[in-house]
Design a protein around this motif. Structure first.
Motif, PDB file in Angstrom:
ATOM      1  N   VAL A  14       3.086   9.278  -5.053  1.00 10.67           N
ATOM      2  CA  VAL A  14       3.597   8.151  -5.845  1.00 10.67           C
ATOM      3  C   VAL A  14       2.983   6.842  -5.349  1.00 10.67           C
ATOM      4  N   MET A  15       2.862   6.707  -4.023  1.00  7.86           N
ATOM      5  CA  MET A  15       2.219   5.508  -3.480  1.00  7.86           C
ATOM      6  C   MET A  15       0.771   5.407  -3.957  1.00  7.86           C
ATOM      7  N   ALA A  16       0.035   6.497  -3.946  1.00  8.92           N
ATOM      8  CA  ALA A  16      -1.363   6.494  -4.396  1.00  8.92           C
ATOM      9  C   ALA A  16      -1.451   6.139  -5.872  1.00  8.92           C
ATOM     10  N   ASP A  17      -0.509   6.622  -6.677  1.00 15.64           N
ATOM     11  CA  ASP A  17      -0.495   6.271  -8.102  1.00 15.64           C
ATOM     12  C   ASP A  17      -0.279   4.774  -8.311  1.00 15.64           C
ATOM     13  N   ARG A  18       0.398   4.130  -7.356  1.00  9.16           N
ATOM     14  CA  ARG A  18       0.680   2.692  -7.458  1.00  9.16           C
ATOM     15  C   ARG A  18      -0.369   1.848  -6.722  1.00  9.16           C
TER      16      ARG A  18
END
Length: 116
Positions: A14-18
């Protein structure tokens, strides 16, 4: 029999997607929300699967990342929770051994030794 449940932790994805590719990117937003964690604590939170997690930290992560709990935590069934077949009673045949009937050895009987 109830299935045993486990979960997958998707914080890193999720962090990488953001666009957050460093674990230390979470330290300032967490501090803005009154949560002070060291860089090693944040690293463990992102990289490892937490066993205990404060609800305040969870809510802060949801707010920072703009996601839902379903995005971070995915429930899964634990492997090996399939019910085992029941064993047959003594002297009976179990369903999985029906084809082995003649190949099974006979049970040994131990008798007393005659003493002179």
């Amino acid at each position: 029999m109830a299935a045993k449940l486990d979960y997958h932790w998707h914080l890193r994805k999720v962090m990488a997607d953001r666009g957050m590719f460093s674990t230390t990117d979470l330290i300032p937003p967490l501090a803005e929300r009154g949560i002070t964690l060291s860089s090693s604590q944040v690293y463990r939170l992102v990289v490892e699967r937490p066993e205990r997690l404060s609800l305040k930290i969870l809510m802060a992560l949801l707010d920072i990342l703009g996601c839902t709990m379903d995005d971070l935590i995915e429930p899964i069934a634990v492997a090996g929770t399939v019910k085992k077949p029941e064993k047959a009673a003594v002297g009976g045949t179990a369903p999985d051994t029906e084809g082995l009937g003649g190949l099974r050895p006979k049970r040994a009987r131990i008798r007393g030794v005659d003493r002179p």
